[in-house]
Design a protein around this motif. Structure first.
Motif, PDB file in Angstrom:
ATOM      1  N   SER A 151       1.141  -0.644   0.161  1.00 31.21           N
ATOM      2  CA  SER A 151      -0.188   0.383   0.294  1.00 31.21           C
ATOM      3  C   SER A 151       0.792   1.363  -0.260  1.00 31.21           C
ATOM      4  N   GLU A 152       2.386   0.668   0.646  1.00 34.86           N
ATOM      5  CA  GLU A 152       3.168   2.354   0.580  1.00 34.86           C
ATOM      6  C   GLU A 152       3.769   2.561  -0.775  1.00 34.86           C
ATOM      7  N   LEU A 153       3.899   1.449  -1.398  1.00 28.38           N
ATOM      8  CA  LEU A 153       4.458   1.753  -3.081  1.00 28.38           C
ATOM      9  C   LEU A 153       3.425   2.309  -3.930  1.00 28.38           C
ATOM     10  N   PRO A 154       4.626   3.479  -4.805  1.00 27.95           N
ATOM     11  CA  PRO A 154       3.969   4.732  -5.729  1.00 27.95           C
ATOM     12  C   PRO A 154       2.334   4.445  -6.406  1.00 27.95           C
ATOM     13  N   ASN A 155       3.667   3.394  -7.292  1.00 26.15           N
ATOM     14  CA  ASN A 155       3.028   3.031  -8.504  1.00 26.15           C
ATOM     15  C   ASN A 155       2.214   1.748  -8.672  1.00 26.15           C
ATOM     16  N   LEU A 156       1.734   1.436  -7.498  1.00 31.95           N
ATOM     17  CA  LEU A 156       0.599   0.617  -7.276  1.00 31.95           C
ATOM     18  C   LEU A 156      -0.567   0.467  -6.511  1.00 31.95           C
ATOM     19  N   ALA A 157      -2.188  -0.591  -6.926  1.00 31.34           N
ATOM     20  CA  ALA A 157      -2.690   0.451  -6.312  1.00 31.34           C
ATOM     21  C   ALA A 157      -3.276  -1.199  -6.214  1.00 31.34           C
ATOM     22  N   LEU A 158      -3.240  -0.992  -4.164  1.00 34.56           N
ATOM     23  CA  LEU A 158      -3.643  -2.692  -3.579  1.00 34.56           C
ATOM     24  C   LEU A 158      -4.918  -2.949  -4.131  1.00 34.56           C
ATOM     25  N   ARG A 159      -5.680  -3.264  -4.311  1.00 37.98           N
ATOM     26  CA  ARG A 159      -7.063  -3.508  -4.716  1.00 37.98           C
ATOM     27  C   ARG A 159      -7.574  -4.459  -3.928  1.00 37.98           C
ATOM     28  N   GLY A 160      -7.306  -5.539  -3.498  1.00 36.69           N
ATOM     29  CA  GLY A 160      -7.974  -7.462  -2.884  1.00 36.69           C
ATOM     30  C   GLY A 160      -6.867  -7.558  -3.039  1.00 36.69           C
ATOM     31  N   LEU A 161      -7.160  -9.231  -2.412  1.00 39.45           N
ATOM     32  CA  LEU A 161      -6.499 -10.474  -2.842  1.00 39.45           C
ATOM     33  C   LEU A 161      -7.206 -11.406  -3.208  1.00 39.45           C
ATOM     34  N   MET A 162      -6.806 -12.468  -4.035  1.00 40.02           N
ATOM     35  CA  MET A 162      -6.927 -13.494  -4.827  1.00 40.02           C
ATOM     36  C   MET A 162      -6.808 -14.413  -3.832  1.00 40.02           C
ATOM     37  N   ALA A 163      -7.068 -16.188  -3.993  1.00 42.15           N
ATOM     38  CA  ALA A 163      -6.856 -17.212  -4.045  1.00 42.15           C
ATOM     39  C   ALA A 163      -7.032 -18.507  -4.960  1.00 42.15           C
ATOM     40  N   ILE A 164      -6.071 -19.758  -4.643  1.00 44.75           N
ATOM     41  CA  ILE A 164      -6.849 -20.851  -6.045  1.00 44.75           C
ATOM     42  C   ILE A 164      -7.042 -21.679  -4.638  1.00 44.75           C
ATOM     43  N   SER A 202     -10.824 -11.965  -5.981  1.00 47.62           N
ATOM     44  CA  SER A 202     -10.070 -12.495  -7.396  1.00 47.62           C
ATOM     45  C   SER A 202     -10.250 -14.170  -7.004  1.00 47.62           C
ATOM     46  N   MET A 203     -11.941 -15.037  -6.545  1.00 44.37           N
ATOM     47  CA  MET A 203     -11.881 -16.008  -6.335  1.00 44.37           C
ATOM     48  C   MET A 203     -12.820 -16.453  -6.925  1.00 44.37           C
ATOM     49  N   GLY A 204     -12.884 -17.677  -7.568  1.00 45.50           N
ATOM     50  CA  GLY A 204     -13.767 -19.088  -8.339  1.00 45.50           C
ATOM     51  C   GLY A 204     -13.507 -18.750 -10.501  1.00 45.50           C
ATOM     52  N   MET A 205     -14.170 -20.227 -10.516  1.00 49.85           N
ATOM     53  CA  MET A 205     -13.222 -21.089 -11.477  1.00 49.85           C
ATOM     54  C   MET A 205     -14.885 -20.985 -12.274  1.00 49.85           C
ATOM     55  N   SER A 206     -14.657 -22.077 -13.098  1.00 43.69           N
ATOM     56  CA  SER A 206     -15.741 -22.859 -14.346  1.00 43.69           C
ATOM     57  C   SER A 206     -16.535 -23.353 -13.234  1.00 43.69           C
ATOM     58  N   GLY A 207     -16.492 -24.665 -12.481  1.00 42.58           N
ATOM     59  CA  GLY A 207     -16.782 -25.562 -11.700  1.00 42.58           C
ATOM     60  C   GLY A 207     -17.080 -24.797  -9.957  1.00 42.58           C
ATOM     61  N   ARG A 234       0.845 -26.733 -17.672  1.00 40.94           N
ATOM     62  CA  ARG A 234       1.674 -26.607 -16.850  1.00 40.94           C
ATOM     63  C   ARG A 234       1.203 -25.585 -15.761  1.00 40.94           C
ATOM     64  N   ASN A 235       2.351 -26.019 -14.657  1.00 39.21           N
ATOM     65  CA  ASN A 235       1.661 -25.362 -13.737  1.00 39.21           C
ATOM     66  C   ASN A 235       0.920 -25.603 -12.894  1.00 39.21           C
ATOM     67  N   GLN A 236       0.828 -25.281 -12.074  1.00 43.86           N
ATOM     68  CA  GLN A 236      -0.729 -24.657 -11.361  1.00 43.86           C
ATOM     69  C   GLN A 236      -1.408 -23.886 -12.094  1.00 43.86           C
ATOM     70  N   PRO A 237      -3.392 -23.963 -11.768  1.00 37.95           N
ATOM     71  CA  PRO A 237      -3.946 -23.889 -12.118  1.00 37.95           C
ATOM     72  C   PRO A 237      -3.981 -22.365 -11.621  1.00 37.95           C
ATOM     73  N   SER A 238      -4.325 -21.026 -12.472  1.00 35.35           N
ATOM     74  CA  SER A 238      -4.761 -19.949 -11.610  1.00 35.35           C
ATOM     75  C   SER A 238      -6.097 -19.508 -11.852  1.00 35.35           C
ATOM     76  N   GLY A 239      -7.388 -20.516 -12.662  1.00 29.42           N
ATOM     77  CA  GLY A 239      -8.430 -19.949 -13.363  1.00 29.42           C
ATOM     78  C   GLY A 239      -8.755 -21.120 -13.982  1.00 29.42           C
TER      79      GLY A 239
END
Length: 240
Positions: A151-164, A202-207, A234-239
């Motif tokens: 939140s203190e970094l000038p060029n970022l806007a902290l909008r929220g959270l994501m989980a998988i 940011s959470m929730g996918m097709s199923g 490849r790798n872990q899913p993100s959505g």
């Protein structure tokens, strides 16, 4: 076989129905099309059906698609995959959202490398709500400190959270995971030094998008229900 446009309409109806069932305002949940491994032609078809937000996991693949689709001027690109420190500059330069920030080093590099002529980069912190060894994300204990740093970094806007969360766990456990992320966001909002809108889950996918919406999701990350099953991953899913 359903077209991508048909699938977008179907998923949009699911989102609208779930939003109404949850007693939430129409339009409070947005669809992020998870387009990793999909050719540019698929994204162009989705764009023609009204989709404007696309989520990508793999940087070079995403940059290639951006070049192929540069005539589509109003697309918002979301990076949703694990972030290597040496890949932060092109992410900072080319994306509007990053959903997968899980450590302060990456956040600082994204802020330092965000071009001055661009608005702040929208950031979601990735949380490993189930503390799975195979998943990226900070744990809930370290989240307040990371959020304060970002939140203190000038060029970022902290909008929220994501989980998988693990989509194969029992529904009751999945609901608990979604609730944990929503509770974590609410706790951040109550922090005396809270900065930014903190308006995003940011959470929730097709199923499981209906369950995620019931628990407060504002972005559902959907790939399979829009584009069909992938031949491999490849790798872990993100959505999905």
């Amino acid at each position: 076989m359903s077209s991508i446009a048909d699938n977008i309409r179907s998923v949009t109806r699911r989102i609208q129905k779930a939003t109404k069932a949850a007693g939430r305002n129409d339009g409070s949940v947005r669809l992020l099309a998870v387009s990793k491994t999909r050719p540019p032609e698929d994204l162009r078809e989705a764009y023609g059906a009204g989709q404007r937000d696309f989520g990508e996991n793999y940087l070079q693949e995403a940059l290639d698609k951006m070049a192929a689709l540069e005539d589509l001027g109003d697309v918002d690109w979301h990076f949703i995959g694990p972030i290597q420190s040496n890949k932060t500059r092109p992410i900072a330069e080319n994306f509007q959202w990053v959903h997968s920030v899980d450590r302060a080093k990456v956040a600082r590099r994204l802020s330092e490398q965000r071009p001055d002529h661009l608005p702040p980069l929208n950031i979601c912190l990735q949380v490993n709500v189930d503390e799975e060894d195979s998943k990226s994300g900070c744990n809930l204990r370290d989240l307040p400190e990371l959020a304060s740093t970002v939140s203190e970094l000038p060029n970022l806007a902290l909008r929220g959270l994501m989980a998988i969360p693990d989509p194969d766990q029992p529904e009751a456990d999945l609901r608990t995971s979604f609730q944990a992320l929503a509770s974590a966001l609410e706790a951040l909002r109550r922090q005396p030094d809270a900065e930014g809108p903190l308006d995003t889950l940011s959470m929730g996918m097709s199923g499981d998008l209906e369950l995620a919406i019931a628990e407060g999701s504002t972005w559902v990350r959907v790939g399979t229900a829009l584009f069909g099953a992938r031949a491999g991953s490849r790798n872990q899913p993100s959505g999905g």
